[in-house]
Design an enzyme around this catalytic site. Structure first.
Site, PDB file in Angstrom:
ATOM      1  N   LYS A 176       0.801  -1.153  -0.119  1.00  0.00           N
ATOM      2  CA  LYS A 176       0.050   0.106  -0.205  1.00  0.00           C
ATOM      3  C   LYS A 176       0.824   1.141   0.133  1.00  0.00           C
ATOM      4  O   LYS A 176       0.823   2.123  -0.530  1.00  0.00           O
ATOM      5  CB  LYS A 176      -1.007  -0.011   1.159  1.00  0.00           C
ATOM      6  CG  LYS A 176      -1.989  -1.034   1.049  1.00  0.00           C
ATOM      7  CD  LYS A 176      -2.695  -1.331   2.287  1.00  0.00           C
ATOM      8  CE  LYS A 176      -3.950  -2.420   1.923  1.00  0.00           C
ATOM      9  NZ  LYS A 176      -4.677  -2.928   3.314  1.00  0.00           N
ATOM     10  N   GLN A 235      -4.749  -1.940   9.517  1.00  0.00           N
ATOM     11  CA  GLN A 235      -4.728  -3.086   8.735  1.00  0.00           C
ATOM     12  C   GLN A 235      -5.546  -4.047   9.562  1.00  0.00           C
ATOM     13  O   GLN A 235      -4.952  -4.244  10.727  1.00  0.00           O
ATOM     14  CB  GLN A 235      -3.236  -3.278   8.359  1.00  0.00           C
ATOM     15  CG  GLN A 235      -2.998  -4.546   7.717  1.00  0.00           C
ATOM     16  CD  GLN A 235      -3.371  -4.799   6.197  1.00  0.00           C
ATOM     17  OE1 GLN A 235      -3.398  -3.561   5.555  1.00  0.00           O
ATOM     18  NE2 GLN A 235      -4.107  -5.765   6.012  1.00  0.00           N
ATOM     19  N   ASP A 252     -11.268   2.707   3.707  1.00  0.00           N
ATOM     20  CA  ASP A 252     -11.610   1.356   3.398  1.00  0.00           C
ATOM     21  C   ASP A 252     -13.273   1.272   3.394  1.00  0.00           C
ATOM     22  O   ASP A 252     -13.620   0.191   2.759  1.00  0.00           O
ATOM     23  CB  ASP A 252     -11.148   0.657   4.731  1.00  0.00           C
ATOM     24  CG  ASP A 252      -9.841  -0.078   4.540  1.00  0.00           C
ATOM     25  OD1 ASP A 252      -9.372  -0.396   3.214  1.00  0.00           O
ATOM     26  OD2 ASP A 252      -9.152  -0.451   5.425  1.00  0.00           O
TER      27      ASP A 252
END
Ligand code: NDP
Length: 290
Positions: free
Chosen positions: A57, A101, A124
């Site tokens: 990422k 994460q 997200d």
């Protein structure tokens, strides 16, 4: 003999296109508003797979010109400490996206953490506010994997209106948001899970099958209706170390009209859509997006 071979949907190429588009948009943001989109990525603990995802990422951010800020915390971090960090990130003007994460260590309350992220920075798309917006037909941030799948479907020119779609898997990050994105396009959607009866029959009637189960070769090629589109979300590692999907590719490819490979299908799109959400967030901040 009637031997059909599906067109392979190239996720790597589509993700590259998304990144090229984003590079231009980021240049414009810098020139017009002196804004550089910023994404913070928070990793708790030292899970090797999560470390790889975070590295990927970060690299993807650098490539398109998004500033990334990484926070790596020890596995002993507790919910309160993590919430304090997130609270600080929520307040920072140079950050447009916050990503924690997953999975988090067991002692951390994942729901509390995801709800602690400002919905306006939730790139997200997992915050209940963003989920609710998607379900009620006014999405803000869309979860990245299903958003990437929609872009892959669109890249083929396929019209989903009135099509019978079967989504296998009902996770919050893939299956459920997928259902609502397909509904948004006027598809007729059936969602299947571990308690579903007659799964192969349902798949056999579908025009589009999206599989997100997490079991190598779970969906047999012979279940696929001739001419169907097959989207394979699964990422499984075989004993000899190869990556493979949830669909028996070699057989499905003979029946489908379109199919995504693993690797190189849905996977690359997920990070591309994360970058896109971060840029959209920056634009929203300056009022370029509703
Ligand atoms: P989850 O484990 O959260 O969900 C799996 C789903 O599969 C559940 O809804 C489960 O049903 C269903 N399932 C399990 N067994 C069966 C069965 N026998 N028949 C029908 N349904 C079944 O997984 P995720 O959604 O997080 O991920 C799924 C896969 O996609 C994984 O391989 C993951 O690595 C991959 N993935 C890939 C991404 C990418 O970028 N390409 C992103 C995210 C995930 P139930 O709810 O009843 O338990």
């Amino acid at each position: 003999m009637d031997v059909n071979t599906a067109s392979i949907i190239n996720g790597k190429e589509e993700a590259r296109k998304v990144r090229e588009e984003l590079k231009k948009e980021i240049e414009e943001l810098k020139e017009k508003y002196s804004i550089t989109p910023g994404l913070s990525v928070v990793l708790v603990g030292d899970d090797p797979a999560s470390q790889v995802y975070v590295r990927n990422k970060t690299r993807a951010c650098e490539e398109v010109g998004i500033r990334s800020f990484n926070y790596t915390l020890p596995a002993t971090t507790d919910t309160r400490e993590l919430l304090e960090l997130i609270d600080g990130l929520n307040r920072r003007d140079d950050l447009h996206g916050i990503l924690v994460q997953l999975p988090l260590p067991d002692h951390i309350d994942e729901r509390e953490i995801l709800e602690g992220i400002s919905p306006m920075k939730d790139v997200d798309g997992f915050h209940p506010f963003n989920m609710g917006r998607l379900v009620t037909g006014a999405p803000l941030f869309r979860p990245c994997t299903p958003a990437g799948i929609m872009r892959l479907i669109d890249s083929t020119g396929y019209d989903l209106t009135g099509r019978d779609c079967v989504v296998v898997g009902r996770s919050n990050i893939v299956g459920k948001p997928m259902v609502f994105m397909l509904l948004e396009r006027n598809a007729t959607v059936t969602v299947c899970h571990s308690r579903t009866r007659g799964l192969s029959d349902k798949i056999g009637k579908a025009d589009v099958v999206v599989v997100a189960v997490g079991r190598a070769g779970f969906v047999k090629g012979e279940w696929i209706k001739k001419g169907a589109m097959v989207i394979d979300v699964g990422i499984n590692r075989t004993e000899d170390g190869r990556l493979t999907g949830d669909v028996e590719f070699d057989e499905a490819v003979k029946r489908a009209s379109y199919i995504t490979p693993v690797p190189g299908g849905v996977g690359p799109m997920t990070i591309a859509m994360l970058l896109k959400n971060t840029v959209e967030s920056a634009k929203r901040r300056i009022g370029e997006r509703p």
